[in-house]
Design a protein around this motif. Structure first.
Motif, PDB file in Angstrom:
ATOM      1  N   HIS A 124     -11.263   0.744  -8.230  1.00  0.00           N
ATOM      2  CA  HIS A 124     -10.138   1.555  -8.698  1.00  0.00           C
ATOM      3  C   HIS A 124      -9.119   1.555  -7.569  1.00  0.00           C
ATOM      4  O   HIS A 124      -9.486   1.464  -6.388  1.00  0.00           O
ATOM      5  CB  HIS A 124     -10.606   2.976  -9.007  1.00  0.00           C
ATOM      6  CG  HIS A 124      -9.543   3.855  -9.562  1.00  0.00           C
ATOM      7  ND1 HIS A 124      -8.711   4.603  -8.764  1.00  0.00           N
ATOM      8  CD2 HIS A 124      -9.168   4.084 -10.841  1.00  0.00           C
ATOM      9  CE1 HIS A 124      -7.864   5.267  -9.520  1.00  0.00           C
ATOM     10  NE2 HIS A 124      -8.121   4.977 -10.797  1.00  0.00           N
ATOM     11  N   TYR A 125      -7.841   1.672  -7.889  1.00  0.00           N
ATOM     12  CA  TYR A 125      -6.843   1.583  -6.820  1.00  0.00           C
ATOM     13  C   TYR A 125      -7.057   2.625  -5.736  1.00  0.00           C
ATOM     14  O   TYR A 125      -6.736   2.385  -4.581  1.00  0.00           O
ATOM     15  CB  TYR A 125      -5.412   1.613  -7.363  1.00  0.00           C
ATOM     16  CG  TYR A 125      -4.958   2.923  -7.952  1.00  0.00           C
ATOM     17  CD1 TYR A 125      -4.486   3.952  -7.147  1.00  0.00           C
ATOM     18  CD2 TYR A 125      -4.981   3.127  -9.328  1.00  0.00           C
ATOM     19  CE1 TYR A 125      -4.076   5.151  -7.690  1.00  0.00           C
ATOM     20  CE2 TYR A 125      -4.563   4.320  -9.876  1.00  0.00           C
ATOM     21  CZ  TYR A 125      -4.106   5.334  -9.059  1.00  0.00           C
ATOM     22  OH  TYR A 125      -3.695   6.516  -9.597  1.00  0.00           O
ATOM     23  N   SER A 126      -7.640   3.760  -6.065  1.00  0.00           N
ATOM     24  CA  SER A 126      -7.915   4.764  -5.025  1.00  0.00           C
ATOM     25  C   SER A 126      -8.977   4.258  -4.053  1.00  0.00           C
ATOM     26  O   SER A 126      -8.898   4.522  -2.850  1.00  0.00           O
ATOM     27  CB  SER A 126      -8.328   6.099  -5.650  1.00  0.00           C
ATOM     28  OG  SER A 126      -9.521   5.953  -6.402  1.00  0.00           O
ATOM     29  N   GLN A 127      -9.968   3.514  -4.548  1.00  0.00           N
ATOM     30  CA  GLN A 127     -10.964   2.899  -3.667  1.00  0.00           C
ATOM     31  C   GLN A 127     -10.327   1.793  -2.837  1.00  0.00           C
ATOM     32  O   GLN A 127     -10.620   1.660  -1.636  1.00  0.00           O
ATOM     33  CB  GLN A 127     -12.119   2.329  -4.493  1.00  0.00           C
ATOM     34  CG  GLN A 127     -12.948   3.373  -5.190  1.00  0.00           C
ATOM     35  CD  GLN A 127     -13.934   2.741  -6.155  1.00  0.00           C
ATOM     36  OE1 GLN A 127     -13.570   1.905  -6.982  1.00  0.00           O
ATOM     37  NE2 GLN A 127     -15.192   3.147  -6.044  1.00  0.00           N
ATOM     38  N   ASP A 128      -9.450   1.017  -3.462  1.00  0.00           N
ATOM     39  CA  ASP A 128      -8.746  -0.037  -2.739  1.00  0.00           C
ATOM     40  C   ASP A 128      -7.959   0.559  -1.576  1.00  0.00           C
ATOM     41  O   ASP A 128      -7.946   0.013  -0.470  1.00  0.00           O
ATOM     42  CB  ASP A 128      -7.791  -0.788  -3.664  1.00  0.00           C
ATOM     43  CG  ASP A 128      -8.485  -1.515  -4.816  1.00  0.00           C
ATOM     44  OD1 ASP A 128      -9.723  -1.652  -4.788  1.00  0.00           O
ATOM     45  OD2 ASP A 128      -7.763  -1.946  -5.736  1.00  0.00           O
ATOM     46  N   MET A 129      -7.310   1.697  -1.821  1.00  0.00           N
ATOM     47  CA  MET A 129      -6.530   2.374  -0.781  1.00  0.00           C
ATOM     48  C   MET A 129      -7.434   2.825   0.364  1.00  0.00           C
ATOM     49  O   MET A 129      -7.108   2.643   1.536  1.00  0.00           O
ATOM     50  CB  MET A 129      -5.785   3.570  -1.377  1.00  0.00           C
ATOM     51  CG  MET A 129      -4.683   3.175  -2.337  1.00  0.00           C
ATOM     52  SD  MET A 129      -4.020   4.553  -3.312  1.00  0.00           S
ATOM     53  CE  MET A 129      -3.121   5.447  -2.041  1.00  0.00           C
ATOM     54  N   THR A 130      -8.570   3.411   0.024  1.00  0.00           N
ATOM     55  CA  THR A 130      -9.522   3.880   1.045  1.00  0.00           C
ATOM     56  C   THR A 130      -9.993   2.738   1.919  1.00  0.00           C
ATOM     57  O   THR A 130     -10.069   2.858   3.146  1.00  0.00           O
ATOM     58  CB  THR A 130     -10.726   4.570   0.361  1.00  0.00           C
ATOM     59  OG1 THR A 130     -10.249   5.726  -0.349  1.00  0.00           O
ATOM     60  CG2 THR A 130     -11.781   4.990   1.369  1.00  0.00           C
ATOM     61  N   VAL A 131     -10.301   1.605   1.309  1.00  0.00           N
ATOM     62  CA  VAL A 131     -10.787   0.441   2.051  1.00  0.00           C
ATOM     63  C   VAL A 131      -9.676  -0.127   2.950  1.00  0.00           C
ATOM     64  O   VAL A 131      -9.920  -0.434   4.116  1.00  0.00           O
ATOM     65  CB  VAL A 131     -11.346  -0.617   1.076  1.00  0.00           C
ATOM     66  CG1 VAL A 131     -11.609  -1.935   1.775  1.00  0.00           C
ATOM     67  CG2 VAL A 131     -12.623  -0.080   0.429  1.00  0.00           C
ATOM     68  N   ALA A 132      -8.471  -0.236   2.426  1.00  0.00           N
ATOM     69  CA  ALA A 132      -7.354  -0.740   3.235  1.00  0.00           C
ATOM     70  C   ALA A 132      -7.063   0.195   4.401  1.00  0.00           C
ATOM     71  O   ALA A 132      -6.814  -0.252   5.539  1.00  0.00           O
ATOM     72  CB  ALA A 132      -6.108  -0.919   2.377  1.00  0.00           C
ATOM     73  N   GLN A 133      -7.100   1.485   4.156  1.00  0.00           N
ATOM     74  CA  GLN A 133      -6.848   2.463   5.213  1.00  0.00           C
ATOM     75  C   GLN A 133      -7.911   2.389   6.312  1.00  0.00           C
ATOM     76  O   GLN A 133      -7.607   2.587   7.485  1.00  0.00           O
ATOM     77  CB  GLN A 133      -6.763   3.871   4.635  1.00  0.00           C
ATOM     78  CG  GLN A 133      -5.516   4.096   3.804  1.00  0.00           C
ATOM     79  CD  GLN A 133      -5.579   5.359   2.961  1.00  0.00           C
ATOM     80  OE1 GLN A 133      -6.596   6.042   2.885  1.00  0.00           O
ATOM     81  NE2 GLN A 133      -4.468   5.666   2.323  1.00  0.00           N
ATOM     82  N   ALA A 134      -9.150   2.085   5.926  1.00  0.00           N
ATOM     83  CA  ALA A 134     -10.215   1.917   6.927  1.00  0.00           C
ATOM     84  C   ALA A 134      -9.902   0.710   7.828  1.00  0.00           C
ATOM     85  O   ALA A 134     -10.136   0.752   9.027  1.00  0.00           O
ATOM     86  CB  ALA A 134     -11.561   1.742   6.250  1.00  0.00           C
ATOM     87  N   GLY A 135      -9.370  -0.339   7.232  1.00  0.00           N
ATOM     88  CA  GLY A 135      -8.971  -1.500   8.028  1.00  0.00           C
ATOM     89  C   GLY A 135      -7.883  -1.122   9.024  1.00  0.00           C
ATOM     90  O   GLY A 135      -7.968  -1.441  10.210  1.00  0.00           O
ATOM     91  N   LEU A 136      -6.856  -0.413   8.538  1.00  0.00           N
ATOM     92  CA  LEU A 136      -5.765   0.014   9.417  1.00  0.00           C
ATOM     93  C   LEU A 136      -6.257   0.914  10.547  1.00  0.00           C
ATOM     94  O   LEU A 136      -5.800   0.800  11.678  1.00  0.00           O
ATOM     95  CB  LEU A 136      -4.686   0.729   8.604  1.00  0.00           C
ATOM     96  CG  LEU A 136      -3.879  -0.137   7.653  1.00  0.00           C
ATOM     97  CD1 LEU A 136      -2.972   0.730   6.808  1.00  0.00           C
ATOM     98  CD2 LEU A 136      -3.094  -1.192   8.395  1.00  0.00           C
ATOM     99  N   ALA A 137      -7.179   1.791  10.223  1.00  0.00           N
ATOM    100  CA  ALA A 137      -7.706   2.731  11.222  1.00  0.00           C
ATOM    101  C   ALA A 137      -8.376   1.985  12.371  1.00  0.00           C
ATOM    102  O   ALA A 137      -8.335   2.429  13.524  1.00  0.00           O
ATOM    103  CB  ALA A 137      -8.672   3.720  10.579  1.00  0.00           C
ATOM    104  N   ALA A 138      -8.966   0.841  12.072  1.00  0.00           N
ATOM    105  CA  ALA A 138      -9.641   0.055  13.116  1.00  0.00           C
ATOM    106  C   ALA A 138      -8.644  -0.480  14.142  1.00  0.00           C
ATOM    107  O   ALA A 138      -9.022  -0.755  15.277  1.00  0.00           O
ATOM    108  CB  ALA A 138     -10.437  -1.083  12.484  1.00  0.00           C
ATOM    109  N   LEU A 139      -7.383  -0.631  13.736  1.00  0.00           N
ATOM    110  CA  LEU A 139      -6.346  -1.078  14.666  1.00  0.00           C
ATOM    111  C   LEU A 139      -5.629   0.092  15.319  1.00  0.00           C
ATOM    112  O   LEU A 139      -4.743  -0.112  16.141  1.00  0.00           O
ATOM    113  CB  LEU A 139      -5.303  -1.945  13.951  1.00  0.00           C
ATOM    114  CG  LEU A 139      -5.711  -3.330  13.510  1.00  0.00           C
ATOM    115  CD1 LEU A 139      -4.532  -4.046  12.869  1.00  0.00           C
ATOM    116  CD2 LEU A 139      -6.260  -4.141  14.672  1.00  0.00           C
ATOM    117  N   GLY A 140      -5.981   1.288  14.886  1.00  0.00           N
ATOM    118  CA  GLY A 140      -5.313   2.462  15.410  1.00  0.00           C
ATOM    119  C   GLY A 140      -3.975   2.692  14.766  1.00  0.00           C
ATOM    120  O   GLY A 140      -3.120   3.382  15.291  1.00  0.00           O
ATOM    121  N   ASP A 141      -3.758   2.072  13.579  1.00  0.00           N
ATOM    122  CA  ASP A 141      -2.492   2.178  12.856  1.00  0.00           C
ATOM    123  C   ASP A 141      -2.535   3.329  11.881  1.00  0.00           C
ATOM    124  O   ASP A 141      -3.436   3.561  11.186  1.00  0.00           O
ATOM    125  CB  ASP A 141      -2.215   0.858  12.131  1.00  0.00           C
ATOM    126  CG  ASP A 141      -0.822   0.799  11.560  1.00  0.00           C
ATOM    127  OD1 ASP A 141       0.093   1.261  12.229  1.00  0.00           O
ATOM    128  OD2 ASP A 141      -0.690   0.264  10.450  1.00  0.00           O
TER     129      ASP A 141
END
Length: 141
Positions: A124-141
């Motif tokens: 679901h797009y909300s899950q897609d958002m959560t996963v993408a945000q986890a990626g960004l968090a790894a860069l400190g973004d």
């Protein structure tokens, strides 16, 4: 006067960090996804299609990342941007190639510059958002 402009671009190493962190979050959620990272021009830099992800997620992940770098606006931010403006709501999705107006795509901003984008699709797009945000968090973004 200089006729050359240097544009900051995401490194292969940063793209790999985004992919790994996003994939770990998708694994945690138990959802098979496609994860795309594009550079500042929207060209594919890194990609991971998890086993079992739906076929349509391949293109959607790339298009969400492409959408995010276009104006430095998340893909879900596009919906809010156009929803109350009739001509934009009808015209933008039809006229802008690869535009996605639901969640899962984010610009990657490092040192104040858009250096790329991440796009995730498969849940679901909300899950897609959560996963993408986890990626960004790894860069400190």
């Amino acid at each position: 006067m200089s006729y050359v402009r240097n544009k900051p671009s995401i490194s292969s190493e940063a793209a790999a960090v985004l992919i790994a962190a996003a994939r770990a979050k998708a694994d945690e959620l138990g959802v098979a996804m496609s994860i795309a990272v594009v550079d500042e021009s929207g060209d594919l830099k890194a990609f991971d299609r998890m086993d079992g992800s739906v076929h349509v997620s391949i293109q959607l992940a790339q298009d969400k990342a492409f959408t995010a770098i276009g104006f430095g606006l998340s893909s879900d931010g596009w919906y809010d941007f156009i929803k109350d403006d009739g001509p934009l709501a009808l015209g933008a999705p039809a006229a802008i190639d690869r535009l996605v107006t639901f969640g899962g795509g984010y610009p990657v901003v490092l040192d104040g510059a858009i250096v790329g984008g991440i796009g995730v699709s498969g849940g679901h797009y909300s899950q897609d958002m959560t996963v993408a945000q986890a990626g960004l968090a790894a860069l400190g973004d």
